[in-house]
Design a protein around this motif. Structure first.
Motif, PDB file in Angstrom:
ATOM      1  N   VAL A  25     -21.806  11.530  36.967  1.00 59.85           N
ATOM      2  CA  VAL A  25     -20.311  11.808  37.305  1.00 59.85           C
ATOM      3  C   VAL A  25     -19.686  11.708  35.792  1.00 59.85           C
ATOM      4  CG1 VAL A  25     -18.219  10.678  38.211  1.00 59.85           C
ATOM      5  CG2 VAL A  25     -20.492  10.878  39.608  1.00 59.85           C
ATOM      6  N   ARG A  28     -20.095  14.680  33.859  1.00 63.14           N
ATOM      7  CA  ARG A  28     -19.484  15.841  34.908  1.00 63.14           C
ATOM      8  C   ARG A  28     -20.662  17.120  35.238  1.00 63.14           C
ATOM      9  NH1 ARG A  28     -13.244  17.138  32.315  1.00 63.14           N
ATOM     10  NH2 ARG A  28     -12.640  14.863  32.897  1.00 63.14           N
ATOM     11  N   LYS A 163     -22.826  26.257  37.205  1.00 61.56           N
ATOM     12  CA  LYS A 163     -21.885  25.409  36.513  1.00 61.56           C
ATOM     13  C   LYS A 163     -21.339  26.071  34.924  1.00 61.56           C
ATOM     14  CE  LYS A 163     -20.573  21.064  34.304  1.00 61.56           C
ATOM     15  NZ  LYS A 163     -19.125  20.912  34.879  1.00 61.56           N
TER      16      LYS A 163
END
Length: 349
Positions: A25, A28, A163
């Motif tokens: 987290v 990211r 991503k």
């Protein structure tokens, strides 16, 4: 004390998974609550640490994901999906063909017998394919290892590639229930859990995904929106699935037929490339966004790929419909297809 000692391998896996999720987290990464726990517990297990995820933990994770996905199937979404039936059927046929092609390639690259290669490369759930393979004489440990490695690679590669390409937020679909109502949430938990138990009694594959999903779809498609799932429940579901996948790996995994594992990894990369090519073709004729089509036709598991779609906001109902239909079709057809292949092989000989 005795109870805590028995639960120590699970509690340790949970702790490692939570730390890894928090780190992901902070960094990211995509799907931090699943990729972090998956990678960390897999590495720890292969390093010799004794970790365990009870079957109830995996089922709890599957329940959360299945319920969350079912809440997307509003009456308007169901109408849209009906128009995609032909494309979904094409996706099922493609998945069956892809498994056959990759099985042939795995047999050639690794030298493993054709039966093991067939069930190792079938684009289905690990437990279902291992069970079917054992029934037909495949090497069960090789089949299970192949599916574990395939799922791990797909779960890691696709989100990171998306991503890197900055692909997200293209989904026009939203859940029917978007607010948490705790009375409705309790009713939703009871009803979807009953659906899971019913599917389990009927020996359905992935019963804790499909049962809650079926109940949530039935409610949402009927315009009954009891409650949304709290975000922490979805995160917990991802965490549970991550450690359940990661703890499948063992210290022996890396030492078991390195040539075979390398061949499985190469076949998985080939399968991803072929699936991506098919997805772009499907997108061009169907109007589905290419990123959604890639997730819908990728050789990943239903929970993992649908969860990726939810996290990245990429056509969740479409991805879910493709994978659910593929799973159901594969479970019903894999045995007859294997026997047909054997018959044709004997005919050529």
């Amino acid at each position: 004390m005795a109870f805590l000692n028995r639960q120590q391998p699970f509690l340790l896996a949970l702790g490692i998974g939570l730390i890894a999720a928090g780190l992901c987290v902070w960094l990211r990464t995509p799907l931090p609550w699943m990729i972090g726990p998956l990678c960390s517990t897999a590495i720890a297990c292969m390093a010799g640490l004794r970790l365990k995820a009870p079957v109830q933990v995996r089922e709890g994770g599957q329940w959360a994901i299945g319920t969350a996905l079912g809440l997307y199937f509003t009456p308007a979404v169901v109408k849209v999906l009906v128009s995609y039936i032909g494309y979904i059927a094409a996706g099922v046929a493609f998945a069956l063909l892809l498994g056959a092609v990759c099985a042939w390639l795995l047999h050639k690259l690794s030298g493993v017998d054709r039966t093991t290669a067939f069930f190792a490369m079938a684009v289905g759930g690990a437990s279902e394919m291992a069970s079917q393979g054992e029934r037909h004489g495949a090497q069960v440990d090789r089949v299970a290892a192949s599916h574990s490695l395939r799922i791990m690679m797909v779960v890691i590669l696709i989100p990171f590639l998306f991503k890197f390409a900055d692909v997200h937020g293209l989904d026009v679909f939203i859940p029917g229930a978007r607010v948490v109502h705790y009375g409705g949430l309790l009713a939703l938990i009871v009803l979807t859990s009953a659906g899971a138990l019913l599917f389990k009694r009927l020996n359905s594959p992935n019963s804790w995904v499909l049962g809650p999903m079926a109940v949530a779809i039935a409610l949402t498609a009927s315009g009954i929106n009891l409650s949304a799932l709290p975000e922490w429940m979805v995160h917990l579901g991802q965490l549970f699935i991550g450690i359940s996948l990661g703890t499948r790996f063992t210290p022996e995994f890396l030492h078991t037929a390195p040539r075979y594992l390398a061949s499985v990894a190469l076949c998985t990369l080939v399968a991803l490339a072929i699936a991506a090519s098919f997805a772009f073709g499907l997108a061009s004729v169907s109007g589905i966004h290419p990123a959604t089509a890639i997730l819908a036709t990728s050789p990943g598991g239903i929970a993992e790929m649908s969860l990726t779609a939810k996290t990245l906001q990429l056509g969740v109902p479409i991805v879910t419909a493709f994978h659910v239909t593929r799973l159901a079709s594969l479970v019903m057809m894999i045995g007859p297809l294997f026997r047909l292949g054997q018959y044709l092989q004997r005919g050529r000989n």
